[in-house]
Structure formats: C-alpha cells, structure tokens
Design an enzyme around this catalytic site. Structure first.
Site, PDB file in Angstrom:
ATOM      1  N   ASP A 131       6.025  67.747  53.353  1.00  0.00           N
ATOM      2  CA  ASP A 131       6.378  69.164  53.360  1.00  0.00           C
ATOM      3  C   ASP A 131       5.895  69.741  54.685  1.00  0.00           C
ATOM      4  O   ASP A 131       4.691  69.912  54.892  1.00  0.00           O
ATOM      5  CB  ASP A 131       5.744  69.902  52.184  1.00  0.00           C
ATOM      6  CG  ASP A 131       6.328  71.293  51.976  1.00  0.00           C
ATOM      7  OD1 ASP A 131       6.808  71.888  52.964  1.00  0.00           O
ATOM      8  OD2 ASP A 131       6.307  71.791  50.831  1.00  0.00           O
ATOM      9  N   ARG A 133       6.529  72.732  55.981  1.00  0.00           N
ATOM     10  CA  ARG A 133       6.691  74.182  56.074  1.00  0.00           C
ATOM     11  C   ARG A 133       5.362  74.888  56.336  1.00  0.00           C
ATOM     12  O   ARG A 133       4.348  74.566  55.737  1.00  0.00           O
ATOM     13  CB  ARG A 133       7.330  74.730  54.801  1.00  0.00           C
ATOM     14  CG  ARG A 133       8.747  74.264  54.593  1.00  0.00           C
ATOM     15  CD  ARG A 133       9.299  74.706  53.260  1.00  0.00           C
ATOM     16  NE  ARG A 133       8.611  74.058  52.138  1.00  0.00           N
ATOM     17  CZ  ARG A 133       8.893  74.287  50.867  1.00  0.00           C
ATOM     18  NH1 ARG A 133       9.837  75.162  50.553  1.00  0.00           N
ATOM     19  NH2 ARG A 133       8.246  73.649  49.910  1.00  0.00           N
TER      20      ARG A 133
END
Length: 202
Positions: A131, A133
C-alpha cells in the site's frame, strides 16, 4: 502547516443532475497529482456545529468508472455519495490508483492474482509497496478547507491513523457497507486479515 490553498470551487450536477456537488481544486501540491475535494451541503437538517462526514477515496478507474467486480471501489464511491449528500461533508478524491502503484502496475498485479497470489503478495512480487498511499495530502486538503474535525467514512484504520498524525481530529469512524461478490470476496477477506479492515461478512 499546509501550503495548500483553494484554487477554484465549481458546482457540478452529478447523478444525472439529481445531486449538486461542489468540486474544489487546490494550489500548492508539488506532486503534480490533481486531487479533488467534493463538497455536499447535505439534505437533512443538522446543527451548526455538526462534524462533517468525510470519505477519503483513492481513484480506481476499473471500479469507479467501469464497475469492476474485482474490488469494491465503485460501490464504496456510490455509497459515499449517497450518505454524504444526505448528511453533509466531503469526498476527497485522491489520485492514488492501485493503492498508489498506478494503473498499469495494478493490471500487472491482477495478472499475478489470476495465478493465485493475493493482492498484497502480487504487489510484493512486483517489488512494489503493498500500500503506497500517503494520506497526509488528505489532511492538507482538509486544513485548506478549514476542516479540523471529521467523522471518517471508512473500514480502513490506517486512513484514520494517518489523518490523526497530520493534525486532524477523527471524532468517529463510520463503517461502510461490505460490498462483496463472487469476484472480490477473497480480496476483501485478505484486506480484513492483513490490514485489519473492519469488514464483517455474512
């Protein structure tokens, strides 16, 4: 303190004109990504000091636009529009396709998933973050909008944690529905198991 400032506010009718939303652009983001704030005034009465309902929604072309069954992104966006249009608040539409790895890399990860790897294993095999982000930009957008306290519409505890770390008071976590189908059940179960998403399956 964030360097982000509001650039433009434009009213746009969405849902075939049934819903009015204010789209907000920003100055000061050096990433080159065009993140957008979307404000919904709300259709039901609320107190002057009510806390806005906020959804951080990472862009998903396949889900948001084409209704892909491999994820739940399109359904989550639809749910967010319905709920925030009623209660009042913001969708922050973040240009973070594929949990930050980009569209082409996401398609490569899908090909690996078709061979039996889960969504996180596939990213790792591509030498990409599971991930990638950073939700700090969402905190900066909220600060530019004058919002310091939110009710966060999410099943992802990392979104709340990152907002808190960047100075946003998360007053409440409001779970979304579980949009499960025959194509995405394994994907959702993996998110719950490996990233502690608060998903309850029937």
């Amino acid at each position: 303190m964030s360097d982000l400032t509001i650039k433009r506010r434009v009213m746009i009718p969405v849902r075939a004109g049934d819903v009015m939303a204010e789209f907000i652009s920003f100055n000061g983001d050096d990433s080159g990504k065009e993140h957008i704030g979307i404000f919904f005034e709300g259709t039901k009465a609320k107190a002057d000091n009510s806390i806005p309902l906020v959804r951080l929604h990472s862009e998903c072309l396949t889900g948001d636009v084409f209704g892909s069954g491999r994820c739940d992104c399109g359904e989550q966006l639809d749910e967010a529009i319905d709920r925030i249009n009623e209660e009042g608040g913001y969708i922050l539409y973040l240009r973070q396709e594929g949990r930050g790895i980009g569209l082409y890399a996401k398609l490569e990860a899908y090909a690996l998933q078709d061979q039996g790897y889960d969504t996180y294993q596939a990213n790792e095999m591509l030498h990409l973050p599971d991930d990638g982000r950073d939700f700090g930009i969402a905190a900066e957008m909220l600060q530019a909008l004058g919002v310091s306290k939110v009710r966060l519409l999410t099943n992802n505890p990392d979104k709340a944690q990152q907002l808190i770390e960047h100075g946003i008071d998360v007053a409440e976590l409001v779970p979304t529905k579980v949009h499960v189908n025959q194509h995405n059940r394994s994907y959702l179960e993996t998110k719950a198991k490996r990233k502690q998403h608060t998903l309850k399956f029937d």
